[in-house]
Write a protein that holds these residues in place. Structure first.
Motif, short mmCIF file in Angstrom:
data_model
loop_
_atom_site.label_atom_id
_atom_site.label_comp_id
_atom_site.label_asym_id
_atom_site.label_seq_id
_atom_site.Cartn_x
_atom_site.Cartn_y
_atom_site.Cartn_z
N ASP A 93 0.83 -1.20 0.00
CA ASP A 93 0.00 0.00 0.00
C ASP A 93 0.87 1.25 0.00
O ASP A 93 0.63 2.21 0.73
N MET A 94 1.89 1.22 -0.86
CA MET A 94 2.82 2.33 -0.98
C MET A 94 2.86 2.80 -2.43
O MET A 94 2.65 2.02 -3.36
N GLU A 95 3.14 4.07 -2.59
CA GLU A 95 3.28 4.61 -3.93
C GLU A 95 4.67 4.28 -4.46
O GLU A 95 5.67 4.48 -3.79
N ALA A 96 4.72 3.74 -5.69
CA ALA A 96 5.99 3.37 -6.28
C ALA A 96 6.26 4.24 -7.50
O ALA A 96 5.37 4.48 -8.31
N VAL A 97 7.50 4.68 -7.62
CA VAL A 97 7.90 5.49 -8.76
C VAL A 97 9.11 4.83 -9.40
O VAL A 97 10.10 4.53 -8.72
N HIS A 98 9.01 4.59 -10.70
CA HIS A 98 10.14 4.02 -11.43
C HIS A 98 10.57 4.98 -12.53
O HIS A 98 9.74 5.46 -13.30
N ILE A 99 11.85 5.26 -12.58
CA ILE A 99 12.41 6.13 -13.61
C ILE A 99 13.15 5.26 -14.62
O ILE A 99 14.22 4.71 -14.29
N PRO A 100 12.61 5.07 -15.81
CA PRO A 100 13.28 4.23 -16.81
C PRO A 100 14.66 4.77 -17.14
O PRO A 100 14.91 5.98 -17.11
N GLY A 101 15.57 3.89 -17.50
CA GLY A 101 16.91 4.30 -17.87
C GLY A 101 17.02 4.53 -19.37
O GLY A 101 16.06 4.35 -20.13
N ASN A 102 18.20 4.92 -19.78
CA ASN A 102 18.46 5.13 -21.20
C ASN A 102 18.71 3.82 -21.93
O ASN A 102 18.85 3.80 -23.15
N SER A 103 18.81 2.73 -21.18
CA SER A 103 19.00 1.41 -21.76
C SER A 103 18.32 0.40 -20.84
O SER A 103 17.93 0.72 -19.71
N ILE A 104 18.19 -0.83 -21.32
CA ILE A 104 17.57 -1.88 -20.51
C ILE A 104 18.43 -2.14 -19.26
O ILE A 104 17.90 -2.28 -18.15
N GLY A 105 19.73 -2.18 -19.43
CA GLY A 105 20.62 -2.42 -18.30
C GLY A 105 20.49 -1.34 -17.24
O GLY A 105 20.45 -1.62 -16.04
N GLU A 106 20.41 -0.09 -17.67
CA GLU A 106 20.25 1.00 -16.71
C GLU A 106 18.89 0.94 -16.03
O GLU A 106 18.76 1.22 -14.83
N GLY A 107 17.87 0.54 -16.79
CA GLY A 107 16.54 0.40 -16.20
C GLY A 107 16.51 -0.66 -15.11
O GLY A 107 15.90 -0.47 -14.06
N ILE A 108 17.18 -1.79 -15.34
CA ILE A 108 17.25 -2.85 -14.34
C ILE A 108 18.03 -2.38 -13.12
O ILE A 108 17.65 -2.65 -11.97
N ALA A 109 19.12 -1.65 -13.36
CA ALA A 109 19.91 -1.13 -12.24
C ALA A 109 19.08 -0.18 -11.39
O ALA A 109 19.14 -0.22 -10.15
N ARG A 110 18.30 0.67 -12.03
CA ARG A 110 17.45 1.60 -11.27
C ARG A 110 16.35 0.85 -10.53
O ARG A 110 16.00 1.20 -9.38
N LEU A 111 15.80 -0.18 -11.15
CA LEU A 111 14.76 -0.97 -10.48
C LEU A 111 15.30 -1.61 -9.20
O LEU A 111 14.60 -1.69 -8.19
N TYR A 112 16.55 -2.07 -9.25
CA TYR A 112 17.14 -2.66 -8.06
C TYR A 112 17.20 -1.63 -6.92
O TYR A 112 16.80 -1.92 -5.79
N ASP A 113 17.69 -0.43 -7.23
CA ASP A 113 17.78 0.61 -6.22
C ASP A 113 16.39 0.99 -5.71
O ASP A 113 16.20 1.23 -4.50
#
Length: 362
Positions: A93-113
């Protein structure tokens, strides 16, 4: 993320232990090849990420015949992790914000953080892969007991009368089976250990002869047969009934019967203690492997003879270079996850009981 560590208290032997073994980056153990559908960590996925995210990461999978290398930095895996992240945020029950990366690898790295921040300091997060699929795994360590090493000695069996001996052997056998606890006899380096211990300059002295006699008993004699009997024999189908029917003859027997009765729940556990042995800091090609649970929890003959002293010295040696695997509860996430992470207290209860049992039989 949190490190796995524990503070030494009492010991089942004279083992010493560092307070934070996970800070070490090398491991102790035999060479091992991992090729197949085993779940494996990748360093860029569960440690501090480099400034530039990787565009590809090849892992090995096994189709039953050959090893194949596949890239896990894919749009499909990115979507699976992203949807798992949003799904778990909904459950919290929390608000989630995901910032996509400039590449798939960067997007996965940001998702981990972002997942790491979502679950907070109370939980840890790894990204795992299984057969090319990346997924989030939440994990949390359990508390270790008061002993550094949980060595269950069976020498006490020799002093019991035949009836109580069969009851105790049955109890230990069922305890070993339910929790996947073994002896050291099947260790890869056991033969080497016996060979090394048999080399002495004073073999003709009375002390040297006693030492060789003890080692012979371990290899082919009475001690070997006792360890194998405990590992393979079960004399009672209804152990609870046998414990209730037995009439203790002295204070020690009453104490032993009582602690075995209280240990009955550990003979029928849905998850044995070894099933909690998750390596949160796994590396495919380490210099040293960690000290696994089966090396820290095992059945021995005597905690104070030369063989156990060797095992303890070996532990002390490797503990300076690597870290211990301790019980951990894990929870794998997917876009269809329906419940929050939770953990039971089986390891804590097991260690509290084992503290008392080992103290009685030593």
């Amino acid at each position: 993320m949190c490190t796995i560590g524990r503070t030494p208290a009492g010991t089942a032997g004279k083992a010493h232990h560092r307070t934070d073994p996970a800070e070490c980056t090398v491991r102790g153990g035999q060479e091992r090849t991992d090729c197949g559908s085993k779940r494996g960590r990748n360093s860029f996925l569960n440690t501090a990420l480099p400034p530039i995210a990787r565009e590809s990461l090849m892992v090995e999978t096994y189709d039953g015949y050959t090893c194949n290398g596949i890239n896990v930095i894919t749009r499909e895996n990115y979507g699976f992790l992203r949807d798992s992240f949003f799904r778990y945020a909904t459950l919290l029950d929390m608000e989630a914000v995901h910032i996509p990366g400039n590449s798939i690898g960067e997007g996965i790295a940001r998702l981990y953080d972002e997942m790491n921040a979502l679950v907070g300091d109370d939980l840890n997060v790894n990204i795992e892969q299984e057969e090319g699929r990346l997924f989030f795994r939440l994990w949390k360590k359990h508390r270790w007991g008061s002993y550094t090493l949980y060595y269950f000695p069976v020498k006490f069996l020799e002093s019991l009368n035949p009836v109580l001996r069969r009851i105790a052997i049955t109890f230990l056998h069922k305890l070993m089976r339910a929790n996947s606890i073994g002896t050291f006899l099947e260790d890869y380096d056991t033969d080497c250990m016996f060979e090394m211990l048999s080399e002495c300059d004073d073999c003709d002295s009375s002390e040297g002869k006693e030492r060789l006699k003890l080692l012979d008993s371990y290899q082919t004699g009475k001690i070997n047969r006792l360890l194998k009997r405990v590992e393979s024999k079960s004399y009672y189908k209804d152990l609870s009934k046998a414990l209730e029917a037995y009439n203790p003859r002295n204070g020690f027997e009453r104490t032993l019967i009582d602690v075995m009765k209280r240990g009955l729940p550990f003979l029928t556990a849905e998850r044995g203690i070894m099933e909690y042995g998750y390596d949160a800091f796994y590396s495919e090609n380490p210099d040293f492997h960690p000290i696994y649970l089966e090396q820290q929890i095992r059945v021995v003959y005597d905690t104070e003879d030369i063989v156990s002293e060797y095992l303890i010295d070996n532990y002390n040696c490797y503990s300076r270079e690597t870290y211990d695997i301790i019980p951990v509860t894990v929870f794998d996430l997917s876009p269809d996850t329906e419940e929050l992470f939770r953990m039971d207290d089986y390891p804590e209860r097991f260690f509290r009981w084992a503290d008392e049992f080992i103290n009685i039989i030593c």
